[in-house]
Design a protein around this motif. Sequence first.
Motif, PDB file in Angstrom:
ATOM      1  N   LYS A   1      -3.201 -18.661   2.396  1.00 34.90           N
ATOM      2  CA  LYS A   1      -4.316 -18.341   3.281  1.00 34.90           C
ATOM      3  C   LYS A   1      -4.181 -16.988   3.954  1.00 34.90           C
ATOM      4  N   GLU A   2      -2.962 -16.589   4.289  1.00 34.64           N
ATOM      5  CA  GLU A   2      -2.797 -15.394   5.116  1.00 34.64           C
ATOM      6  C   GLU A   2      -2.438 -14.145   4.324  1.00 34.64           C
ATOM      7  N   CYS A   3      -1.857 -14.278   3.166  1.00 34.28           N
ATOM      8  CA  CYS A   3      -1.248 -13.125   2.497  1.00 34.28           C
ATOM      9  C   CYS A   3      -1.746 -12.903   1.076  1.00 34.28           C
ATOM     10  N   SER A   4      -2.158 -13.976   0.388  1.00 37.06           N
ATOM     11  CA  SER A   4      -2.403 -13.855  -1.051  1.00 37.06           C
ATOM     12  C   SER A   4      -3.597 -12.959  -1.359  1.00 37.06           C
ATOM     13  N   GLN A   5      -4.551 -12.853  -0.436  1.00 33.80           N
ATOM     14  CA  GLN A   5      -5.719 -12.018  -0.742  1.00 33.80           C
ATOM     15  C   GLN A   5      -5.309 -10.575  -0.989  1.00 33.80           C
ATOM     16  N   CYS A   6      -4.223 -10.137  -0.380  1.00 31.77           N
ATOM     17  CA  CYS A   6      -3.743  -8.769  -0.626  1.00 31.77           C
ATOM     18  C   CYS A   6      -2.537  -8.752  -1.563  1.00 31.77           C
ATOM     19  N   HIS A   7      -1.566  -9.636  -1.314  1.00 30.88           N
ATOM     20  CA  HIS A   7      -0.316  -9.557  -2.081  1.00 30.88           C
ATOM     21  C   HIS A   7      -0.364 -10.364  -3.370  1.00 30.88           C
ATOM     22  N   GLY A   8      -1.480 -11.023  -3.660  1.00 34.04           N
ATOM     23  CA  GLY A   8      -1.617 -11.745  -4.924  1.00 34.04           C
ATOM     24  C   GLY A   8      -1.184 -13.195  -4.810  1.00 34.04           C
TER      25      GLY A   8
ATOM     26  N   PRO B   1      -0.773  -3.314  -2.294  1.00 34.37           N
ATOM     27  CA  PRO B   1       0.211  -4.027  -1.474  1.00 34.37           C
ATOM     28  C   PRO B   1       1.468  -4.290  -2.310  1.00 34.37           C
ATOM     29  N   PRO B   2       2.630  -4.119  -1.701  1.00 37.68           N
ATOM     30  CA  PRO B   2       3.870  -4.259  -2.473  1.00 37.68           C
ATOM     31  C   PRO B   2       4.061  -5.651  -3.059  1.00 37.68           C
ATOM     32  N   ASN B   3       4.794  -5.669  -4.158  1.00 39.31           N
ATOM     33  CA  ASN B   3       5.217  -6.913  -4.803  1.00 39.31           C
ATOM     34  C   ASN B   3       6.236  -7.597  -3.892  1.00 39.31           C
TER      35      ASN B   3
ATOM     36  N   GLN C   1      15.549  -7.944  -4.765  1.00 43.82           N
ATOM     37  CA  GLN C   1      16.031  -6.910  -5.699  1.00 43.82           C
ATOM     38  C   GLN C   1      16.105  -5.555  -5.021  1.00 43.82           C
ATOM     39  N   ARG C   2      15.087  -5.266  -4.200  1.00 45.49           N
ATOM     40  CA  ARG C   2      15.028  -3.946  -3.583  1.00 45.49           C
ATOM     41  C   ARG C   2      15.920  -3.840  -2.358  1.00 45.49           C
ATOM     42  N   TYR C   3      16.418  -4.978  -1.855  1.00 42.74           N
ATOM     43  CA  TYR C   3      17.294  -4.956  -0.677  1.00 42.74           C
ATOM     44  C   TYR C   3      18.652  -5.560  -1.011  1.00 42.74           C
TER      45      TYR C   3
ATOM     46  N   GLU D   1      15.066 -10.935   8.000  1.00 43.97           N
ATOM     47  CA  GLU D   1      14.775 -10.309   9.299  1.00 43.97           C
ATOM     48  C   GLU D   1      13.788  -9.167   9.156  1.00 43.97           C
ATOM     49  N   TYR D   2      14.001  -8.359   8.091  1.00 43.67           N
ATOM     50  CA  TYR D   2      13.076  -7.249   7.847  1.00 43.67           C
ATOM     51  C   TYR D   2      11.665  -7.787   7.649  1.00 43.67           C
ATOM     52  N   VAL D   3      11.512  -8.831   6.829  1.00 41.03           N
ATOM     53  CA  VAL D   3      10.186  -9.390   6.547  1.00 41.03           C
ATOM     54  C   VAL D   3       9.579  -9.932   7.832  1.00 41.03           C
TER      55      VAL D   3
ATOM     56  N   ARG E   1      10.143  -9.041  10.917  1.00 38.79           N
ATOM     57  CA  ARG E   1       9.731  -7.973  11.826  1.00 38.79           C
ATOM     58  C   ARG E   1       8.526  -7.224  11.272  1.00 38.79           C
ATOM     59  N   PHE E   2       8.531  -6.988   9.953  1.00 41.22           N
ATOM     60  CA  PHE E   2       7.420  -6.248   9.349  1.00 41.22           C
ATOM     61  C   PHE E   2       6.112  -7.022   9.510  1.00 41.22           C
ATOM     62  N   VAL E   3       6.163  -8.296   9.173  1.00 38.27           N
ATOM     63  CA  VAL E   3       4.925  -9.089   9.183  1.00 38.27           C
ATOM     64  C   VAL E   3       4.404  -9.260  10.603  1.00 38.27           C
TER      65      VAL E   3
ATOM     66  N   SER F   1      -0.826   3.747   9.768  1.00 42.46           N
ATOM     67  CA  SER F   1      -2.198   3.563   9.283  1.00 42.46           C
ATOM     68  C   SER F   1      -2.271   2.466   8.219  1.00 42.46           C
ATOM     69  N   GLY F   2      -1.128   1.804   7.957  1.00 41.28           N
ATOM     70  CA  GLY F   2      -1.085   0.789   6.901  1.00 41.28           C
ATOM     71  C   GLY F   2      -2.130  -0.304   7.090  1.00 41.28           C
ATOM     72  N   ALA F   3      -2.512  -0.926   5.984  1.00 37.21           N
ATOM     73  CA  ALA F   3      -3.575  -1.931   6.023  1.00 37.21           C
ATOM     74  C   ALA F   3      -3.062  -3.310   6.401  1.00 37.21           C
ATOM     75  N   MET F   4      -1.772  -3.442   6.438  1.00 34.67           N
ATOM     76  CA  MET F   4      -1.169  -4.743   6.678  1.00 34.67           C
ATOM     77  C   MET F   4      -1.392  -5.166   8.126  1.00 34.67           C
ATOM     78  N   PRO F   5      -1.994  -6.351   8.335  1.00 34.11           N
ATOM     79  CA  PRO F   5      -2.217  -6.791   9.722  1.00 34.11           C
ATOM     80  C   PRO F   5      -0.895  -7.055  10.442  1.00 34.11           C
TER      81      PRO F   5
HETATM   82  C1  HEC Z   1      -5.143  -6.835   4.354  1.00 36.69           C
HETATM   83  C2  HEC Z   1      -4.142  -6.915   3.315  1.00 36.69           C
HETATM   84  C3  HEC Z   1      -2.796  -7.529   3.618  1.00 36.69           C
HETATM   85  C4  HEC Z   1      -2.534  -8.807   4.101  1.00 36.69           C
HETATM   86  C5  HEC Z   1      -3.535  -9.886   4.496  1.00 36.69           C
HETATM   87  C6  HEC Z   1      -1.087  -8.933   4.141  1.00 36.69           C
HETATM   88  N1  HEC Z   1      -0.500  -7.768   3.725  1.00 36.69           N
HETATM   89 FE1  HEC Z   1       1.486  -7.403   3.609  1.00 36.69          FE
HETATM   90  N2  HEC Z   1       1.126  -5.454   3.112  1.00 36.69           N
HETATM   91  C7  HEC Z   1      -0.121  -4.921   2.854  1.00 36.69           C
HETATM   92  C8  HEC Z   1      -0.001  -3.509   2.544  1.00 36.69           C
HETATM   93  C9  HEC Z   1      -1.143  -2.560   2.188  1.00 36.69           C
HETATM   94  C10 HEC Z   1       1.382  -3.208   2.638  1.00 36.69           C
HETATM   95  C11 HEC Z   1       2.019  -1.817   2.424  1.00 36.69           C
HETATM   96  C12 HEC Z   1       2.645  -1.264   3.632  1.00 36.69           C
HETATM   97  C13 HEC Z   1       1.791  -1.099   4.879  1.00 36.69           C
HETATM   98  O1  HEC Z   1       0.604  -1.363   4.937  1.00 36.69           O
HETATM   99  O2  HEC Z   1       2.339  -0.658   5.887  1.00 36.69           O
HETATM  100  C14 HEC Z   1       2.055  -4.469   2.992  1.00 36.69           C
HETATM  101  C15 HEC Z   1       3.431  -4.610   3.168  1.00 36.69           C
HETATM  102  C16 HEC Z   1       4.090  -5.801   3.339  1.00 36.69           C
HETATM  103  C17 HEC Z   1       5.543  -5.964   3.406  1.00 36.69           C
HETATM  104  C18 HEC Z   1       6.579  -4.866   3.253  1.00 36.69           C
HETATM  105  C19 HEC Z   1       7.029  -4.926   1.809  1.00 36.69           C
HETATM  106  C20 HEC Z   1       8.049  -3.905   1.406  1.00 36.69           C
HETATM  107  O3  HEC Z   1       8.174  -3.740   0.201  1.00 36.69           O
HETATM  108  O4  HEC Z   1       8.725  -3.316   2.251  1.00 36.69           O
HETATM  109  C21 HEC Z   1       5.784  -7.304   3.569  1.00 36.69           C
HETATM  110  C22 HEC Z   1       7.156  -7.980   3.668  1.00 36.69           C
HETATM  111  C23 HEC Z   1       4.508  -7.971   3.631  1.00 36.69           C
HETATM  112  N3  HEC Z   1       3.498  -7.025   3.496  1.00 36.69           N
HETATM  113  C24 HEC Z   1       4.338  -9.336   3.782  1.00 36.69           C
HETATM  114  C25 HEC Z   1       3.106  -9.948   4.041  1.00 36.69           C
HETATM  115  C26 HEC Z   1       2.971 -11.348   4.398  1.00 36.69           C
HETATM  116  C27 HEC Z   1       4.107 -12.351   4.453  1.00 36.69           C
HETATM  117  C28 HEC Z   1       1.644 -11.537   4.657  1.00 36.69           C
HETATM  118  C29 HEC Z   1       0.971 -12.818   5.155  1.00 36.69           C
HETATM  119  C30 HEC Z   1       1.498 -13.397   6.379  1.00 36.69           C
HETATM  120  C31 HEC Z   1       0.955 -10.278   4.427  1.00 36.69           C
HETATM  121  N4  HEC Z   1       1.873  -9.339   4.060  1.00 36.69           N
HETATM  122  C32 HEC Z   1      -0.422 -10.084   4.547  1.00 36.69           C
HETATM  123  C33 HEC Z   1      -1.324  -5.599   2.893  1.00 36.69           C
HETATM  124  C34 HEC Z   1      -1.505  -6.898   3.387  1.00 36.69           C
END
Ligand code: HEC
Length: 137
Positions: free
Chosen positions: A39-46, A63-65, A71-73, A80-82, A84-86, A96-100
């Motif tokens: 529900k939260e991530c697949s629309q962008c990350h597949g 959006p990254p694989n 593999q990359r870490y 912890e990285y994931v 903090r990033f999320v 300016s990244g698109a990731m919420p």
């Molecule tokens: C609107 C699209 C979108 C959604 C929804 C989204 N992401 Fe992302 N995500 C991105 C993009 C684009 C990036 C590339 C980096 C950036 O935007 O800063 C990214 C980067 C990441 C990274 C860093 C990966 C790396 O290789 O360092 C992680 C981890 C991640 N997303 C996890 C998630 C998770 C888990 C969710 C759901 C809770 C989520 N994302 C939802 C678009 C999205």
Amino acid sequence: MPIRTIITSALCLAVLSGCANAPFGQSAEVKRGQLVYAKECSQCHGATGDGGGPASLGLGMTPPNLTTLAQRYDGVFPREYVRRFVMGLSEKDDTSGAMPEFAKVGLRHVYPNGGADGEVLEADFEDMLDYLESIQQ
Ligand code: HEC
């Protein structure tokens, strides 16, 4: 063959084939986490986490694989990285990244552990991290 044996065998087969559809070794946490991810991530990350979900088309970047994070870490899932990033807690060179940033927007759709709208329930989040860890290549 007595009819009772036939019925019993058919039932056993049905039960066994039902089991075959559920992958073994998938914990309850991972299954719940998959719901949150879907529900939260697949629309962008597949759907399978390998990047390129339908919403990624308009982002201007792929959006990254998420299945190659380990593999990359250095071969270890960077939990912890994931986290903090999320949540939007990590320092980013490019903001300016698109990731919420989920600490701000919350997990909005599925609440397997009973969270309210917009709330990021720790248990949901941990389940989602378990799911991501389980899909590492
Ligand atoms: C609107 C699209 C979108 C959604 C929804 C989204 N992401 Fe992302 N995500 C991105 C993009 C684009 C990036 C590339 C980096 C950036 O935007 O800063 C990214 C980067 C990441 C990274 C860093 C990966 C790396 O290789 O360092 C992680 C981890 C991640 N997303 C996890 C998630 C998770 C888990 C969710 C759901 C809770 C989520 N994302 C939802 C678009 C999205």
